[in-house]
Design a protein around this motif. Structure first.
Motif, PDB file in Angstrom:
ATOM      1  N   CYS A  82      45.209 -20.532  70.653  1.00 38.69           N
ATOM      2  CA  CYS A  82      44.923 -21.463  69.790  1.00 38.69           C
ATOM      3  C   CYS A  82      43.793 -21.147  68.665  1.00 38.69           C
ATOM      4  CB  CYS A  82      44.607 -22.892  69.996  1.00 38.69           C
ATOM      5  SG  CYS A  82      43.177 -23.167  71.203  1.00 38.69           S
ATOM      6  N   TYR A  92      38.825 -26.895  62.687  1.00 33.82           N
ATOM      7  CA  TYR A  92      40.104 -26.990  62.536  1.00 33.82           C
ATOM      8  C   TYR A  92      40.855 -26.349  63.699  1.00 33.82           C
ATOM      9  CZ  TYR A  92      44.648 -25.912  60.553  1.00 33.82           C
ATOM     10  OH  TYR A  92      46.112 -25.753  60.447  1.00 33.82           O
ATOM     11  N   PHE A  93      42.127 -26.894  64.055  1.00 36.03           N
ATOM     12  CA  PHE A  93      42.673 -26.513  65.274  1.00 36.03           C
ATOM     13  C   PHE A  93      44.102 -25.801  64.918  1.00 36.03           C
ATOM     14  CE2 PHE A  93      45.815 -27.347  68.721  1.00 36.03           C
ATOM     15  CZ  PHE A  93      45.376 -26.773  69.644  1.00 36.03           C
ATOM     16  N   GLY A  94      44.496 -24.856  65.068  1.00 37.70           N
ATOM     17  CA  GLY A  94      45.803 -24.177  64.501  1.00 37.70           C
ATOM     18  C   GLY A  94      46.160 -23.108  65.154  1.00 37.70           C
ATOM     19  N   MET A 130      43.764 -30.850  62.216  1.00 41.35           N
ATOM     20  CA  MET A 130      44.939 -29.958  62.120  1.00 41.35           C
ATOM     21  C   MET A 130      45.873 -30.503  61.214  1.00 41.35           C
ATOM     22  SD  MET A 130      47.138 -31.023  65.434  1.00 41.35           S
ATOM     23  CE  MET A 130      45.694 -31.268  66.714  1.00 41.35           C
ATOM     24  N   THR A 131      46.655 -29.469  60.812  1.00 41.98           N
ATOM     25  CA  THR A 131      48.096 -29.927  59.968  1.00 41.98           C
ATOM     26  C   THR A 131      49.173 -29.613  60.739  1.00 41.98           C
ATOM     27  OG1 THR A 131      48.010 -27.760  58.985  1.00 41.98           O
ATOM     28  CG2 THR A 131      46.829 -29.556  57.864  1.00 41.98           C
ATOM     29  N   TYR A 143      50.629 -35.125  69.937  1.00 51.29           N
ATOM     30  CA  TYR A 143      49.187 -35.224  69.407  1.00 51.29           C
ATOM     31  C   TYR A 143      48.595 -36.671  69.349  1.00 51.29           C
ATOM     32  CZ  TYR A 143      49.200 -30.166  68.358  1.00 51.29           C
ATOM     33  OH  TYR A 143      49.347 -28.791  68.432  1.00 51.29           O
ATOM     34  N   TYR A 148      44.945 -38.267  68.427  1.00 54.81           N
ATOM     35  CA  TYR A 148      44.974 -37.783  66.808  1.00 54.81           C
ATOM     36  C   TYR A 148      45.682 -38.818  66.319  1.00 54.81           C
ATOM     37  CZ  TYR A 148      43.204 -33.303  68.503  1.00 54.81           C
ATOM     38  OH  TYR A 148      42.545 -32.083  68.761  1.00 54.81           O
TER      39      TYR A 148
END
Length: 186
Positions: A82, A92-94, A130-131, A143, A148
């Protein structure tokens, strides 16, 4: 980095190295695109074809300032990754990927919790952002069960840029999801 115990063995978390790029591309592609991705539940194969990332994109994340591509190994083999990027009071998590054959067994929850703990302890951030592609209802629900919340803030999918895939439907966009890390200790 943290080392977490998991049902099927010890997990080792570390920052990705340039030499991991090809293996990470293969992992990310297998988790989201093509027939291999159908072994797991995170597949995007029905909404996007083509590539999800490439070695150049992965190396960009590995080398970026205020960023880390967290690599997760079990028995010396990369099983997940990740992206964590420091953005002021948020992270930011992606680029979250778990090997398809290991999905659905709780590994993703362990990795997400470790990522949240890492950004809170190392960067002192208060939120994780995150997106997610807004039509991915099952993934968004996953999530949401982890704290989230949907923000309703949408951004366009990069139609026409095949580095991100070839859309199979005209209504793709990203929605920002946010978790308050200050209120929800991991």
């Amino acid at each position: 980095m943290d080392i977490a115990a998991h049902a099927a063995g010890e997990l080792t978390f570390r920052a990705a190295r340039d030499t991991d790029a090809d293996e990470l591309v293969a992992l990310i592609e297998s988790a989201y695109r093509g027939d291999a991705s159908r072994a797991g539940w995170t597949t995007e194969a029905d909404i996007l074809q083509g590539q999800r990332t490439d070695a150049e994109g992965v190396l960009e994340v590995i080398r970026a300032a205020d960023s880390r591509l967290l690599t997760v190994e079990r028995d010396g083999r990369i099983v997940a990754c990740c992206q964590l990027q420091h953005r002021g009071t948020a992270a930011y998590f992606g680029m979250f990927a778990v090997r398809p054959e290991l999905q659905g067994a709780g590994l993703g929850k362990v990795i997400l919790a470790a990522a949240e703990r890492t950004v809170r302890e190392e960067w002192g951030v208060r939120e994780m952002h995150m997106t997610v592609i807004s039509v991915r209802d099952e993934l968004i629900a996953w999530y949401e069960r982890r704290g989230y919340r949907r923000t309703g803030q949408l951004s366009p999918f990069p139609y026409g840029d095949e580095r991100f895939g070839v859309p199979q439907r005209p209504d793709l966009e990203f929605e920002l999801l946010v978790k308050d890390l200050a209120q929800d200790p991991v």
